[in-house]
Design a protein around this motif. Structure first.
Motif, PDB file in Angstrom:
ATOM      1  N   GLN B 140       0.829  -1.195   0.000  1.00 31.94           N
ATOM      2  CA  GLN B 140       0.000   0.000   0.000  1.00 31.94           C
ATOM      3  C   GLN B 140       0.868   1.252   0.000  1.00 31.94           C
ATOM      4  O   GLN B 140       0.631   2.200  -0.733  1.00 31.94           O
ATOM      5  CB  GLN B 140      -0.907  -0.034   1.232  1.00 31.94           C
ATOM      6  CG  GLN B 140      -1.935   1.039   1.278  1.00 31.94           C
ATOM      7  CD  GLN B 140      -2.824   0.983   0.070  1.00 31.94           C
ATOM      8  OE1 GLN B 140      -2.605   1.717  -0.880  1.00 31.94           O
ATOM      9  NE2 GLN B 140      -3.790   0.093   0.061  1.00 31.94           N
ATOM     10  N   ARG B 141       1.910   1.237   0.836  1.00 27.29           N
ATOM     11  CA  ARG B 141       2.832   2.370   0.907  1.00 27.29           C
ATOM     12  C   ARG B 141       3.502   2.621  -0.432  1.00 27.29           C
ATOM     13  O   ARG B 141       3.626   3.759  -0.877  1.00 27.29           O
ATOM     14  CB  ARG B 141       3.927   2.080   1.917  1.00 27.29           C
ATOM     15  CG  ARG B 141       3.663   2.594   3.276  1.00 27.29           C
ATOM     16  CD  ARG B 141       4.830   2.159   4.132  1.00 27.29           C
ATOM     17  NE  ARG B 141       4.342   1.488   5.313  1.00 27.29           N
ATOM     18  CZ  ARG B 141       4.060   2.140   6.420  1.00 27.29           C
ATOM     19  NH1 ARG B 141       4.246   3.417   6.489  1.00 27.29           N
ATOM     20  NH2 ARG B 141       3.585   1.494   7.465  1.00 27.29           N
ATOM     21  N   VAL B 142       3.968   1.524  -1.051  1.00 24.66           N
ATOM     22  CA  VAL B 142       4.655   1.674  -2.338  1.00 24.66           C
ATOM     23  C   VAL B 142       3.691   2.239  -3.374  1.00 24.66           C
ATOM     24  O   VAL B 142       4.048   3.131  -4.156  1.00 24.66           O
ATOM     25  CB  VAL B 142       5.233   0.321  -2.811  1.00 24.66           C
ATOM     26  CG1 VAL B 142       5.812   0.456  -4.201  1.00 24.66           C
ATOM     27  CG2 VAL B 142       6.292  -0.166  -1.849  1.00 24.66           C
ATOM     28  N   ALA B 143       2.460   1.746  -3.339  1.00 30.17           N
ATOM     29  CA  ALA B 143       1.463   2.248  -4.286  1.00 30.17           C
ATOM     30  C   ALA B 143       1.242   3.745  -4.075  1.00 30.17           C
ATOM     31  O   ALA B 143       1.134   4.513  -5.038  1.00 30.17           O
ATOM     32  CB  ALA B 143       0.152   1.490  -4.119  1.00 30.17           C
ATOM     33  N   ILE B 144       1.202   4.170  -2.821  1.00 25.22           N
ATOM     34  CA  ILE B 144       1.049   5.593  -2.535  1.00 25.22           C
ATOM     35  C   ILE B 144       2.308   6.345  -2.980  1.00 25.22           C
ATOM     36  O   ILE B 144       2.230   7.429  -3.560  1.00 25.22           O
ATOM     37  CB  ILE B 144       0.761   5.820  -1.032  1.00 25.22           C
ATOM     38  CG1 ILE B 144      -0.614   5.242  -0.686  1.00 25.22           C
ATOM     39  CG2 ILE B 144       0.809   7.295  -0.681  1.00 25.22           C
ATOM     40  CD1 ILE B 144      -0.950   5.259   0.778  1.00 25.22           C
ATOM     41  N   GLY B 145       3.467   5.697  -2.734  1.00 19.37           N
ATOM     42  CA  GLY B 145       4.726   6.312  -3.146  1.00 19.37           C
ATOM     43  C   GLY B 145       4.790   6.528  -4.646  1.00 19.37           C
ATOM     44  O   GLY B 145       5.244   7.574  -5.119  1.00 19.37           O
ATOM     45  N   ARG B 146       4.317   5.536  -5.397  1.00 16.92           N
ATOM     46  CA  ARG B 146       4.332   5.664  -6.852  1.00 16.92           C
ATOM     47  C   ARG B 146       3.494   6.867  -7.286  1.00 16.92           C
ATOM     48  O   ARG B 146       3.809   7.530  -8.267  1.00 16.92           O
ATOM     49  CB  ARG B 146       3.777   4.381  -7.475  1.00 16.92           C
ATOM     50  CG  ARG B 146       3.845   4.371  -8.972  1.00 16.92           C
ATOM     51  CD  ARG B 146       3.482   3.032  -9.533  1.00 16.92           C
ATOM     52  NE  ARG B 146       2.082   2.709  -9.274  1.00 16.92           N
ATOM     53  CZ  ARG B 146       1.519   1.557  -9.613  1.00 16.92           C
ATOM     54  NH1 ARG B 146       2.245   0.638 -10.198  1.00 16.92           N
ATOM     55  NH2 ARG B 146       0.257   1.328  -9.351  1.00 16.92           N
ATOM     56  N   ALA B 147       2.421   7.114  -6.528  1.00 14.63           N
ATOM     57  CA  ALA B 147       1.595   8.272  -6.852  1.00 14.63           C
ATOM     58  C   ALA B 147       2.292   9.567  -6.417  1.00 14.63           C
ATOM     59  O   ALA B 147       2.243  10.570  -7.120  1.00 14.63           O
ATOM     60  CB  ALA B 147       0.238   8.144  -6.168  1.00 14.63           C
ATOM     61  N   LEU B 148       2.954   9.511  -5.251  1.00 17.75           N
ATOM     62  CA  LEU B 148       3.567  10.717  -4.691  1.00 17.75           C
ATOM     63  C   LEU B 148       4.704  11.266  -5.535  1.00 17.75           C
ATOM     64  O   LEU B 148       4.818  12.485  -5.693  1.00 17.75           O
ATOM     65  CB  LEU B 148       4.113  10.407  -3.294  1.00 17.75           C
ATOM     66  CG  LEU B 148       3.174  10.575  -2.107  1.00 17.75           C
ATOM     67  CD1 LEU B 148       3.920  10.259  -0.828  1.00 17.75           C
ATOM     68  CD2 LEU B 148       2.633  11.986  -2.061  1.00 17.75           C
TER      69      LEU B 148
END
Lengths: 301, 364
Positions: B140-148
């Motif tokens: 989930q964090r990585v997915a958010i990171g990819r967006a960030l």
């Protein structure tokens, strides 16, 4: 009193189930060995016969062991006896088959992957119909397309050539490969494609960078299937090619049937094994890469 | 300037109408939650904002620029998906920089962004791992990171927490809230979970059958639902809707439930329209948590009801009462002993009620 009665009857039951299990286990092995030998038997006869001289074949039985490692019939099957006309041997046809099977497997797999990708990830109006017709292609018997295909090859000017056979096998393979890839890509979450689109990847980039790298299992399945189909095909080969352009299965047939005098069983057997070896190799090599669930990590939580 | 503006937007799949004349505006830095039952069109709306779905009618503006026909990558948005949608064949680093690479960002800039974001989300130790080697929370964090890393104008979240287990979900919810507090980027967040919506959103748009039912602050959604759908959808257990009629005698308004003769006086209620209230068929809405066992203020209305069913859920209990053959639920601390099949004295908090027209289902 009652407790002890109970426990003794439990012991009896335990004993009984132990014997039953043991019996079933032995029975299972017996059946397995029986079937295994049933399948291995013809191969045994082929290998053994190919190693015998004609003299041995005439004197011994089908099952008898060869006197030594006599590879002469293998050499004859592969390279011939070295005299001019009428000497048929497999080497040139083997290469014909390789030249046919490699591009045909490559193109049919690639096109199938593309079509499967489009049918699942770039849905369009009427795509179910396209898929239905492709599926229909799987059920058309080989014989039904012989005449139209011969005409097509004639018009294109590639009849009786390896190129023509590549085309035939590619076209005939597309329904199967599409079916494989479509069913595989259906289980790949479409969100992957959406994410890639937002990241700015286009149609081809998504296919090559995202989907193809996770398609290893289905690519292996498709290659095994297509290779076996095309390598073992006799009908298309014998219909659309003759003489020097023929694939190995046609040559094998010619060799075995055209013997003028004595039937050389040892050479026939060696030829048949040679014609079958590449498929075996593909199974052994590709089976190793038959890994499932490469995508599972990305999908589940 | 509105960060996001949606104008008269309609969408159909074939003959099924999914979205009907949607109008929506979001100010810079807001956290808008699209909330609704499954099939209400909230995900479709999000996909349309992202540019992943085409529009049949209407327009989408980002920063006053009409993006209705603009490709997703050029909309300056980033999206986090329910299944995370991490590229399985790439490691965390490649996943996070894939978008920047597509946009031909310079190497230095990419490295800088990657370092900043991965430190911020505490995934800098995981950069070389494949998604399959990560836990749900890490993914989930990585997915958010990819967006960030893309520094978008608008973040789109499509039910990002529904694949996580209950405990992790609460944790990640707080992290998303923190993230928004720190970054102050505009967010559009789709969920079917009302707790998530209430705790995260600065505004909530409740959708049903492709129409926005109410677009308001969480407080107003809870306290002043604009129709019976919103009243019923928000809250657990949902609001009691008691059928009955209003009576107006010399300025005093009261409510009588059908089949009952108890008159409940309505005081301090903000009517939208004070005319024609006499004999109006309405739903009297009161939340289970606004029915008390002890009188808490002067205006509370005392009533005797028969308890029929008790559901114990740890810190509290939900009791079903019979009110003139209509079931109403009330929520009490589990320390209170309530005898079943007996009349119990209860108090309705009249300041917390909502009234709805029985014909239109709209708040009056």
């Amino acid at each position: 009193m009652q407790d002890s009665l109970k426990s003794s009857s439990y012991q009896q039951l335990e004993q009984k189930s132990k014997y039953t299990n043991m019996f079933l286990r032995w029975f299972l092995y017996f059946i397995l060995i029986l079937f295994a030998s049933y399948f291995i038997f013809p191969l045994y006869v082929m290998v053994v016969t190919s190693l015998k001289t004609m003299e041995e074949i005439r004197q011994g039985t089908l099952l008898s062991w060869p006197s030594g490692l006599n590879l002469e019939s293998w050499a004859v099957a592969w390279g011939g006896r070295g005299y001019g006309a009428g000497d048929t041997f497999l080497r040139p046809y083997f290469w014909n088959s390789i030249k046919m099977v490699v591009p045909a497997v490559f193109f049919s797999t690639f096109i199938g992957a593309m079509t499967g990708y489009v049918l699942t990830k770039w849905r369009f109006k009427g795509d179910q119909w396209v898929f239905l017709f492709l599926l229909f292609g799987c059920f058309i018997p080989f014989q039904a397309i012989l005449l139209p295909m011969a005409r097509t090859l004639g018009v294109l000017g590639i009849s009786n050539s390896v190129v023509g056979l590549v085309l035939v096998h590619t076209v005939y393979g597309i329904p199967f490969t599409t079916l494989f890839f479509r069913n595989y890509y259906v289980s790949v979450p479409t969100e992957l494609v959406k994410a890639a689109r937002i990241d700015g990847a286009g149609f081809f980039k998504i296919f090559f960078k995202i989907l193809l790298p996770i398609s290893a299992p289905i690519i292996v399945v498709t290659i095994i299937w297509q290779f076996t189909q095309i390598w073992n095909d006799f009908l298309f080969g014998s219909t659309f090619s003759f003489g020097e352009a023929a694939p190995i299965q046609v040559a094998l047939n010619n060799m075995v049937l055209s013997s003028t005098s004595v039937k050389e069983y040892n050479v026939d057997m060696a030829s048949a094994i040679i014609a079958g070896i590449p498929t075996l190799i593909v199974y052994v090599l590709a089976g190793k890469y038959f890994i499932r669930g490469l995508t599972s990590g990305a999908v589940k939580g | 300037m509105k960060t996001l503006k949606i104008e008269e937007l309609s969408k159909n799949f074939g003959s099924t109408e999914v979205l009907r004349k949607i109008n929506l505006e979001i100010d810079e830095g807001n956290f808008l939650v699209l909330l609704g039952p499954s099939g209400c069109g909230k995900s479709t709306l999000l996909n349309i904002i992202a540019g992943l779905e085409t529009i049949n009618e209407g327009n989408v503006f980002i920063d006053d620029y009409n993006v209705s026909k603009v490709e997703p990558k050029d909309r300056n948005i980033a999206m986090v998906f329910q299944s995370y949608a991490l590229y399985p064949s790439m490691n965390v680093r490649e996943n996070m920089i894939f978008g920047l690479k597509q946009a031909k960002t310079s190497k230095e800039k990419i490295e800088e962004q990657l370092e900043k974001v991965s430190k911020f989300l505490q995934v800098d130790q995981l950069l070389e791992r494949k998604p399959s080697q990560l836990s749900g929370g890490q993914r989930q964090r990585v997915a958010i990171g990819r967006a960030l890393v893309r520094e978008p104008r608008i973040f789109l979240f499509d039910e990002p927490l529904s694949n996580l287990d209950a405990k992790l979900r609460v944790e990640m919810r707080r992290e998303i809230k923190k993230l928004h507090q720190q970054l102050k980027t505009t967010v559009v967040y789709v969920t079917h979970d009302q707790t998530e919506a209430m705790s995260l959103g600065t505004r909530i748009a409740i959708m049903n059958h492709g129409v926005i039912q109410q677009n308001d602050t969480p407080e107003n959604i809870y306290n002043k639902p604009s129709n019976t759908f919103v009243a019923d959808f928000i809250g657990s257990p949902s609001m009691n809707l008691i059928k009955g009629t209003l009576k107006e005698t010399s300025g005093e308004i009261s409510f009588t439930a059908s089949g009952s003769n108890v008159e409940i006086p309505i005081k301090d209620y903000e009517f939208k329209d004070k005319s024609n209230l006499n004999n109006k068929e309405i739903y009297f809405g009161i939340r289970p948590e606004h029915i008390y066992f002890k009188k808490s203020n002067e205006i509370d209305f005392e009533i005797n009801l028969r308890a029929n069913l008790s559901e114990y859920i740890g810190h509290e209990q939900i009791i079903t009462f019979d009110y003139a053959n209509q079931e109403i639920l009330a929520k009490f601390p589990s320390t209170i002993k309530i005898e079943l099949a007996k009349e119990t004295k209860l108090f309705f908090d009249i300041t917390q009620i909502s009234l709805f027209d029985a014909k239109t289902d709209e708040r009056i």
